[in-house]
Structure formats: C-alpha cells, structure tokens
Design an enzyme around this catalytic site. Structure first.
Site, PDB file in Angstrom:
ATOM      1  N   MET A  22     -26.316  36.152 -15.651  1.00  0.00           N
ATOM      2  CA  MET A  22     -26.970  36.062 -16.992  1.00  0.00           C
ATOM      3  C   MET A  22     -26.788  37.522 -18.003  1.00  0.00           C
ATOM      4  SD  MET A  22     -28.181  33.415 -17.039  1.00  0.00           S
ATOM      5  CE  MET A  22     -28.976  32.018 -16.437  1.00  0.00           C
ATOM      6  N   HIS A 141     -27.647  42.676 -20.728  1.00  0.00           N
ATOM      7  CA  HIS A 141     -28.547  41.649 -20.299  1.00  0.00           C
ATOM      8  C   HIS A 141     -28.814  40.066 -20.950  1.00  0.00           C
ATOM      9  CE1 HIS A 141     -30.970  38.294 -16.924  1.00  0.00           C
ATOM     10  NE2 HIS A 141     -30.030  39.569 -16.136  1.00  0.00           N
ATOM     11  N   HIS A 142     -29.566  38.598 -20.686  1.00  0.00           N
ATOM     12  CA  HIS A 142     -28.958  38.414 -22.255  1.00  0.00           C
ATOM     13  C   HIS A 142     -30.820  38.632 -22.062  1.00  0.00           C
ATOM     14  CE1 HIS A 142     -29.457  35.237 -24.778  1.00  0.00           C
ATOM     15  NE2 HIS A 142     -28.074  34.632 -24.520  1.00  0.00           N
ATOM     16  N   ALA A 143     -31.902  38.945 -21.183  1.00  0.00           N
ATOM     17  CA  ALA A 143     -33.002  39.040 -21.447  1.00  0.00           C
ATOM     18  C   ALA A 143     -33.539  40.729 -21.553  1.00  0.00           C
ATOM     19  CB  ALA A 143     -33.722  39.344 -19.437  1.00  0.00           C
TER      20      ALA A 143
END
Length: 285
Positions: A22, A141-143
C-alpha cells in the site's frame, strides 16, 4: 506521544499484505547543470545527509498499543531517532546504464514493503545513467501521504530559479521547528491523547466501514450477475487466460514511456479536455 490516525489512513495499513503493498512511488530523472560532475552531486547528497533535522511528516511512525485499544496512531519520533542512512540511500546502475537497467532497479525497489518499525518512506539517489543524468526514486506509504501529497513534498524542495543553490532536501524542515508538546503529568501521553479521541475514532471507523459495505454490496451483486450472464466484468467467468488474470504476487514491474508535452497539450485542445484527462486516458489504455 501517540496521535490518532484517520480511519481511512488506517485502512491502508490494515489492508496491506506482501501481495498487496500500500505504498506509492515516484521516479524523477534529472540533468545536472553544466560544468558539474558526479562528485559534485555526491557532495550535495552527503551535505544533505549530514543535517540532523527532519521534517515532522518524515518522522511519523505508525504504531498501535494496548492503550489505543489496537487502533493505529502516529508516533512522531525525535530527530535523532530517525536513521537517515536507512531512509535515504544511494544506488548505482550496472552498465550500460540505460532505461532498461533503471526500470529493473526501480521495479525491485518498489516491490518491497516499507519497514513498519520506522517512518514509512524511502528515497533513493540513483547514479550511473549512461547519458550523465541521475534519478531519484521516492517511496512513501499511502497512510502517510497520497500521490499528490508526496509530489507536493518533492516539489517544495525545488526552485523555479535554475541558479538557486542550497535548497533543503525533501525530508528537511522548511519552517522553524514547532515546540514538541510536553508529556502529561502522569507521563502516560498515549493514554491521554487517545483517551479523548477514542470514542470519535471508533464512531468514525464504524461509520466508514458501514458506508463501504453499503456501497460494495450492490456493486458486488451486480458484478457477479454480469459475470454469470457472460457480460464480462472484473470477475468474468468467461475471461480468456492472459498474463493479467492470474493471482497477484508481491513482485512489481515498472515501465515508462516519454511523450512530448506539446503533443499532449495539442490532444487536450482538440478533445476539449485537460492535460490530466489525456494522461489518465493514456494510462488507462
């Protein structure tokens, strides 16, 4: 101090696996100014790494604990605990140093998961391109940031003035450092922060999950019905055997093509569309 994480961001962590990373990545290729050499570039790189200040977004580590009831949160590390030698690396291409070798290296870098025990980002300075250029591959990271936010961070480290020097590296602060919040009197900062935020976090997470299920159920039923009737679709039962309809693994292969910007502008003009519309159409096709 553990700060709450948005439910949508935590979903990127919860849904990640070796087969489904992700993170998002970006590759930029640069031409050094005239009169400079690889040694000059390495000197700039070493100077940036010698700094001991790291901007707050690049010090955020994803963590969850008993005090957060298993909810993901952000733990902002002190500057000295961020190991820049882990996050910022130098790579060299094998000969002949063409785009094929660059894509192979970036494919390998992009196919590995980010270390969750550290802030979720990496940056690689890639040397050895035969034409004298160099590349920078960034993975985040997409978070922590979406693609647009990551590109903004990279853009902020650049200047429109080609003669300007000593720009901050993407991970370095651009504004005076804010004061670090003091721990609570009890010393249990995690509990203090999450204690007040947990009810709203739990409600937001439940509401987001319910909304996702409510939207996915009709779509899934429609997809299965189209597949049953041979109408095609993402899970078509009559799809031919191709390289695309096989189980996804953790490996990734990056490919790139270059097009003149004027050509894309001309297409956008004739199609009464934006440049972004044309690029998205090309990628989707």
């Amino acid at each position: 101090m553990l700060l709450p994480m948005a439910p949508t961001d935590s979903l990127f962590l919860l849904g990640e696996s070796r087969e489904h990373p992700m993170h998002v990545g970006g590759l930029a290729v640069f031409t050094p100014p005239e009169g400079t050499s690889a040694a000059d570039l390495r000197a700039m790189f070493d100077t940036a790494l010698a700094g001991d200040q790291v901007a707050a977004p690049f010090r955020k580590r994803a963590r969850r604990s008993v005090t957060s009831l298993g909810q993901w949160g952000w733990d902002t590390l002190p500057h000295h605990e961020v190991d820049l030698e882990h996050h910022v690396r130098r790579d060299a291409l094998p000969r002949p140093g063409g785009m094929a070798e660059l894509m192979t290296l970036v494919s390998r870098l992009h196919g590995t998961l980010l270390d969750r025990s550290r802030p979720l980002w990496e940056m690689h300075l890639i040397e050895g391109l035969a034409d004298g250029r160099y590349a920078v591959y960034t993975k985040i990271h997409h978070a922590l940031a979406d693609g647009a936010s990551a590109m903004r961070l990279l853009r902020d480290s650049m200047s429109e003035d080609p003669h300007r020097r000593n720009m901050p590296a993407p991970w370095q602060p651009r504004t005076p450092l804010a004061a670090v919040p003091a721990p609570t009197a009890s010393g249990d900062a995690d509990t203090a922060v999450f204690g007040s935020a947990l009810p709203s976090m739990a409600w937001d997470a439940a509401r987001a999950a319910a909304g996702e299920v409510a939207g996915l159920l009709p779509a899934a039923l429609g997809t299965m019905d189209r597949a049953r009737r041979g109408k095609g679709g993402a899970v078509s039962l009559t799809a031919p055997h191709t390289v695309f309809n096989v189980p996804i693994s953790g490996a990734r292969h990056v490919a790139a093509r270059s097009f003149p910007l004027e050509r894309i502008r001309l297409l956008a003009k004739h199609a009464d569309a934006t440049i972004n519309d044309i690029v998205l159409t090309m990628c989707a096709g």
